[in-house]
Write an enzyme that holds these catalytic residues in place. Structure first.
Site, PDB file in Angstrom:
ATOM      1  N   GLY A  10      86.034  64.142  32.191  1.00  0.00           N
ATOM      2  CA  GLY A  10      86.027  64.551  33.589  1.00  0.00           C
ATOM      3  C   GLY A  10      87.347  65.134  34.034  1.00  0.00           C
ATOM      4  N   ASN A  12      90.792  68.062  33.277  1.00  0.00           N
ATOM      5  CA  ASN A  12      91.005  69.513  33.362  1.00  0.00           C
ATOM      6  C   ASN A  12      90.145  70.276  32.353  1.00  0.00           C
ATOM      7  OD1 ASN A  12      93.205  69.337  35.335  1.00  0.00           O
ATOM      8  ND2 ASN A  12      94.451  68.533  33.661  1.00  0.00           N
ATOM      9  N   GLY A  13      90.189  69.836  31.097  1.00  0.00           N
ATOM     10  CA  GLY A  13      89.447  70.524  30.046  1.00  0.00           C
ATOM     11  C   GLY A  13      87.949  70.450  30.246  1.00  0.00           C
ATOM     12  N   GLU A  38      83.535  58.184  37.968  1.00  0.00           N
ATOM     13  CA  GLU A  38      83.873  59.610  37.978  1.00  0.00           C
ATOM     14  C   GLU A  38      82.637  60.500  38.061  1.00  0.00           C
ATOM     15  OE1 GLU A  38      87.643  61.633  36.104  1.00  0.00           O
ATOM     16  OE2 GLU A  38      86.157  61.284  34.560  1.00  0.00           O
ATOM     17  N   CYS A 148      95.139  74.485  31.764  1.00  0.00           N
ATOM     18  CA  CYS A 148      94.246  74.505  32.921  1.00  0.00           C
ATOM     19  C   CYS A 148      94.515  73.307  33.821  1.00  0.00           C
ATOM     20  CB  CYS A 148      92.781  74.518  32.469  1.00  0.00           C
ATOM     21  SG  CYS A 148      92.363  73.217  31.285  1.00  0.00           S
ATOM     22  N   HIS A 212     107.412  65.356  18.206  1.00  0.00           N
ATOM     23  CA  HIS A 212     107.925  64.667  19.402  1.00  0.00           C
ATOM     24  C   HIS A 212     108.756  63.435  19.046  1.00  0.00           C
ATOM     25  CE1 HIS A 212     104.319  66.601  21.643  1.00  0.00           C
ATOM     26  NE2 HIS A 212     105.386  67.361  21.775  1.00  0.00           N
TER      27      HIS A 212
END
EC number: 1.5.1.11
Length: 399
Positions: A10, A12-13, A38, A148, A212
């Protein structure tokens, strides 16, 4: 023929993919989101309207795509039953819940897609789906296709940028599915152009999950505990020692790939690149000085202004080791690669050094005396967690 697509998530993607896919002719989109309420909130927010995807094109123009998913639900039976394609657009830590939810309902001819997948996706899928895992096909993408952001939950999402090319791996099941590559291309549109990797372990190894942690170690490995005035630059602030650590970890990735090819002929991992080559290929337009890895990273324009994750403390800021750079990249990345390396019989001392440092920073225990026997291994996606202890088991999914 109508292609039935279940989009899991649920965020951005999920908003972006749901909107784009539902706009295609002959496509039925169901959204499955298991998080809290959601699905109910999304359904209520959308009402009788259409979902809007604002796409920023590379020529500077904007395109609006309007469409409507057939259903947005928390019920896996409604969303998964009869779905030709099931696409997970949630973080790796949430995959387990979706695999468990789909297991009773997913059909043998389904194509299950991780967008993105992260390391260990296939191991977890095979373990939870059990006997069905041999029938379904599994596809893993290296990253999301777009940058996005949701502008209005359930109603509007903006695509800030779209990748030109994106790699995916495919494990074909025994059942016939929709054509994987052309179907995913149709759902997304002209870009990114999808290309198929030669082997699913190529994607796992080349996720470079050490990047990272290595940069964090390079900056904070000998930190004296005193606050610093401001967050240091992340990529563009690395030193030569960090670049050397990145190279050492990358070389160990190549060592593992070569060992697998030697031990198991017919498994082609020849496209596993060292990290310097990868930077030159993917960022050639953004790198201002490409004569070595250190300069390729520190002069990469796309990294401008990106800083270390920090938290405010008295006297300045301190590193935030609870960030996903360690909490996800270790259990869902480096530990998975370590498991493959163990099965291949290859020592990876540079990667081990980062794991040992990082696990202490996040209060976890995965690696003990070079073995994956720590108390928190069961929270990772290493193949050994699922009983895939040999190279043959890792490659075939047969324990």
């Amino acid at each position: 023929m109508t292609v039935k697509v279940c989009v899991c998530g649920g965020g951005n993607g999920a908003h972006t993919l749901s909107g784009l896919a539902a706009s295609r002719d002959g496509v039925e989109v169901r959204v499955l989101t298991l998080f809290a309420d959601e699905a109910e909130r999304w359904t209520k927010a959308l009402g009788a309207d259409e979902l809007t995807v604002i796409v920023n094109e590379k020529d500077g123009t904007q395109t609006e795509v309007k469409s409507r998913p057939k259903v947005i639900t928390k019920d896996p039976e409604i969303a998964i039953s009869g779905a030709d394609v099931v696409i997970l657009t949630v973080p790796a830590f949430a995959h387990e819940g979706y695999f468990q939810a789909m297991a009773p309902y997913v059909q043998d001819s389904a194509l299950i897609v991780g967008l993105p997948s992260q390391a260990g996706f296939e191991f977890q899928c095979r373990d939870i789906l059990g006997d069905k895992a041999a029938a379904v096909s599994m596809m893993s993408f290296e990253t999301l296709p777009w940058a996005c952001r949701i502008k209005e939950f359930g109603r509007k999402v903006e695509v800030l940028g779209t990748k030109s090319v994106l790699a995916a791996s495919l494990i074909k099941g025994t059942a016939k599915t929709v054509d994987p590559l052309s179907t995913l291309q149709m759902l997304h549109g002209a870009e990114p152009v999808f290309r198929l990797a030669k082997h699913f372990l190529e994607m796992l190894i080349m996720s470079y999950s050490f990047v990272h942690p290595a940069i964090l170690f390079g900056r904070w490995g000998s930190w004296d505990g005193k606050p610093v005035p401001e967050a240091p630059l992340f990529y563009q602030g690395i030193d030569q020692a960090t670049a050397d650590m990145l190279t050492a970890c990358s070389n160990e990735c190549k060592d593992v790939a070569n060992a697998i090819m030697a031990a198991c002929p017919g498994n082609d991992l020849s496209d596993v690149k060292d990290i310097y080559q990868w930077y030159l290929e993917y960022y050639h337009e953004d790198i201002q000085d490409d004569h070595d890895l250190y300069h390729a990273i520190t002069t990469n324009k796309s990294y401008k202004g990106l800083v270390h994750p920090v938290k405010a403390v008295d006297g300045g800021v301190a590193p935030d080791f609870g960030n996903r750079y360690l909490t996800e990249d270790i259990p869902m990345g480096m530990i998975v690669f370590k498991g493959v390396a163990i099965a291949a019989g290859v020592a990876i001392p540079s990667n081990d050094k980062l794991i040992m440092w990082a696990q202490e920073k996040i209060g976890k225990e995965y690696l003990v005396d070079g073995a994956l026997t720590g108390k928190d291994v069961a929270t990772t996606r290493c193949p050994q967690r699922y009983g895939f202890n040999t190279l043959d088991a890792i490659l075939t999914g047969k324990k």
